[in-house]
Enzyme design. Structure first.
Site, PDB file in Angstrom:
ATOM      1  N   SER A  67      41.446  44.171  33.252  1.00 31.66           N
ATOM      2  CA  SER A  67      42.099  45.012  34.262  1.00 31.66           C
ATOM      3  C   SER A  67      42.434  46.380  33.687  1.00 31.66           C
ATOM      4  CB  SER A  67      43.385  44.339  34.750  1.00 31.66           C
ATOM      5  OG  SER A  67      44.159  45.293  35.451  1.00 31.66           O
TER       6      SER A  67
ATOM      7  N   HIS B 116      37.997  45.107  36.392  1.00 29.16           N
ATOM      8  CA  HIS B 116      38.949  44.867  37.490  1.00 29.16           C
ATOM      9  C   HIS B 116      39.775  46.122  37.721  1.00 29.16           C
ATOM     10  CE1 HIS B 116      41.519  42.073  39.849  1.00 29.16           C
ATOM     11  NE2 HIS B 116      42.540  42.787  39.402  1.00 29.16           N
TER      12      HIS B 116
ATOM     13  N   MET C 247      46.929  50.245  44.200  1.00 29.05           N
ATOM     14  CA  MET C 247      48.243  49.943  44.806  1.00 29.05           C
ATOM     15  C   MET C 247      48.694  51.123  45.658  1.00 29.05           C
ATOM     16  SD  MET C 247      50.185  48.494  41.469  1.00 29.05           S
ATOM     17  CE  MET C 247      49.393  47.354  40.342  1.00 29.05           C
TER      18      MET C 247
ATOM     19  N   HIS D 150      40.468  45.241  43.373  1.00 30.15           N
ATOM     20  CA  HIS D 150      41.586  44.453  43.908  1.00 30.15           C
ATOM     21  C   HIS D 150      42.519  45.398  44.650  1.00 30.15           C
ATOM     22  CE1 HIS D 150      45.429  41.950  42.764  1.00 30.15           C
ATOM     23  NE2 HIS D 150      45.184  41.908  44.056  1.00 30.15           N
TER      24      HIS D 150
ATOM     25  N   MET E 222      45.663  46.284  46.608  1.00 36.40           N
ATOM     26  CA  MET E 222      47.033  45.834  46.936  1.00 36.40           C
ATOM     27  C   MET E 222      47.614  46.861  47.894  1.00 36.40           C
ATOM     28  SD  MET E 222      48.073  44.534  43.163  1.00 36.40           S
ATOM     29  CE  MET E 222      46.649  45.338  42.468  1.00 36.40           C
TER      30      MET E 222
ATOM     31  N   ASP F 217      44.713  36.108  38.228  1.00 36.87           N
ATOM     32  CA  ASP F 217      45.163  37.442  37.809  1.00 36.87           C
ATOM     33  C   ASP F 217      46.662  37.434  37.533  1.00 36.87           C
ATOM     34  OD1 ASP F 217      45.527  40.178  37.496  1.00 36.87           O
ATOM     35  OD2 ASP F 217      44.965  40.689  39.546  1.00 36.87           O
ATOM     36  N   GLY F 218      47.016  37.744  36.280  1.00 33.83           N
ATOM     37  CA  GLY F 218      48.420  37.902  35.917  1.00 33.83           C
ATOM     38  C   GLY F 218      48.847  36.959  34.807  1.00 33.83           C
TER      39      GLY F 218
ATOM     40  N   SER G  35      47.025  43.384  29.879  1.00 41.15           N
ATOM     41  CA  SER G  35      47.681  43.672  28.606  1.00 41.15           C
ATOM     42  C   SER G  35      47.097  42.864  27.449  1.00 41.15           C
ATOM     43  CB  SER G  35      49.192  43.454  28.722  1.00 41.15           C
ATOM     44  OG  SER G  35      49.486  42.363  29.534  1.00 41.15           O
TER      45      SER G  35
HETATM   46  C1  DX5 Z   1      49.018  43.063  38.874  1.00 39.30           C
HETATM   47  C2  DX5 Z   1      47.533  43.302  38.752  1.00 39.30           C
HETATM   48  C3  DX5 Z   1      46.908  42.736  37.546  1.00 39.30           C
HETATM   49  C4  DX5 Z   1      47.457  43.216  36.229  1.00 39.30           C
HETATM   50  C5  DX5 Z   1      47.459  42.050  35.297  1.00 39.30           C
HETATM   51  O1  DX5 Z   1      49.427  43.418  40.150  1.00 39.30           O
HETATM   52  O2  DX5 Z   1      46.853  42.749  39.882  1.00 39.30           O
HETATM   53  O3  DX5 Z   1      45.483  42.878  37.575  1.00 39.30           O
HETATM   54  O4  DX5 Z   1      46.722  44.269  35.652  1.00 39.30           O
HETATM   55  O5  DX5 Z   1      48.107  42.415  34.133  1.00 39.30           O
HETATM   56  P1  DX5 Z   1      48.407  41.393  32.944  1.00 39.30           P
HETATM   57  O6  DX5 Z   1      47.079  40.790  32.563  1.00 39.30           O
HETATM   58  O7  DX5 Z   1      48.999  42.266  31.903  1.00 39.30           O
HETATM   59  O8  DX5 Z   1      49.346  40.352  33.483  1.00 39.30           O
HETATM   60 ZN    ZN Z   2      44.603  42.705  39.873  1.00 39.99          ZN
END
Ligand code: DX5
Ligand code: ZN
Length: 214
Positions: A6, A31, A35, A64, A66, A173-174, A196
């Site tokens: 991501s 990815h 947002m 993705h 959001m 994801d997350g 991360s």
């Molecule tokens: C959060 C995103 C994720 C985010 C994940 O809203 O959709 O894609 O980058 O981050 P990590 O892998 O650090 O949890």
């Molecule tokens: Zn995401």
């Protein structure tokens, strides 16, 4: 396992270096988290950035969204060269229609579920989807801890997909790292998104390879 790093966790002051890192890695996709500050309490980056990334990234772009009203963004997503457009089911009144429009625009179609949205919401569209993304954190921010109920939810979704004979891939994801990733692999996930864990590492290629080996 397929891996989609991501970009949200990349160095935005030096995106080119991070995209070259992705291009030379074994990642399967990139990815991109868009947002709008309305659907989620944060704003990341928008279409001018996606266009620039699309020009230099050699991996398929996994977008993705959001945002509220995801149908408004179909054309800009297509125009950045996206491989897949993924929208939140909670943000869309006519998911079935949007899925067909994404396909007509030549992209793969994905739907995302927030941690509080049950997989049963997918019963009537599962056969039309190329991908289902289960959020394992509340969307909006990187670096949050993995919500463990996602493991049971992944197993439920795996059963639904297999029973329906759907081609949909399961993406998570997350809070993904090698430990949660291993559990997700056992639960039936097909693609891991990692922000991360990949970009925060001294050796991001090694982290991508660790996830790929799960
Ligand atoms: C959060 C995103 C994720 C985010 C994940 O809203 O959709 O894609 O980058 O981050 P990590 O892998 O650090 O949890
Ligand atoms: Zn995401």
């Amino acid at each position: 396992m397929k891996v989609s790093p991501s970009l949200l966790a990349a160095d935005f002051a030096d995106l080119k270096t991070d995209i070259e890192m992705i291009n030379t890695s074994n990642a399967d996709y990139l990815h991109l988290d868009v947002m709008d500050g309305v659907f989620v309490p944060n704003i990341s980056f928008g279409f001018p950035v996606l266009d620039a990334v699309g020009k230099i990234c050699t991996k398929p772009l996994d977008v993705h969204l959001m945002t509220v009203e995801p149908e408004r963004w179909l054309e800009p997503v297509r125009d950045c060269g996206a491989y897949l457009m993924n929208f939140h089911i909670e943000a869309c009144r006519h998911s079935h229609r949007l899925i067909s429009e994404i396909h007509k625009a030549g992209m793969k179609a994905g739907v995302t579920l927030n941690p509080s949205t049950p997989v049963v919401m997918l019963t009537d569209i599962i056969g039309d989807l190329d991908l289902v993304l289960l959020m394992s954190v509340n969307p909006g921010f990187g670096g949050q801890p993995f919500i463990r109920h996602t493991l049971e939810k992944t197993r439920m979704l795996r059963r639904m997909i297999d029973e329906a004979g759907s081609k949909a891939l399961i993406q998570i994801d997350g809070g993904v790292n090698e430990n949660t990733g291993r559990e997700l692999a056992e639960a039936g996930a097909d693609i891991l998104v990692a922000g991360s864990y990949v970009f925060g590492a001294d050796d991001p290629h090694a982290r991508i390879d660790l996830l790929k080996a799960l």
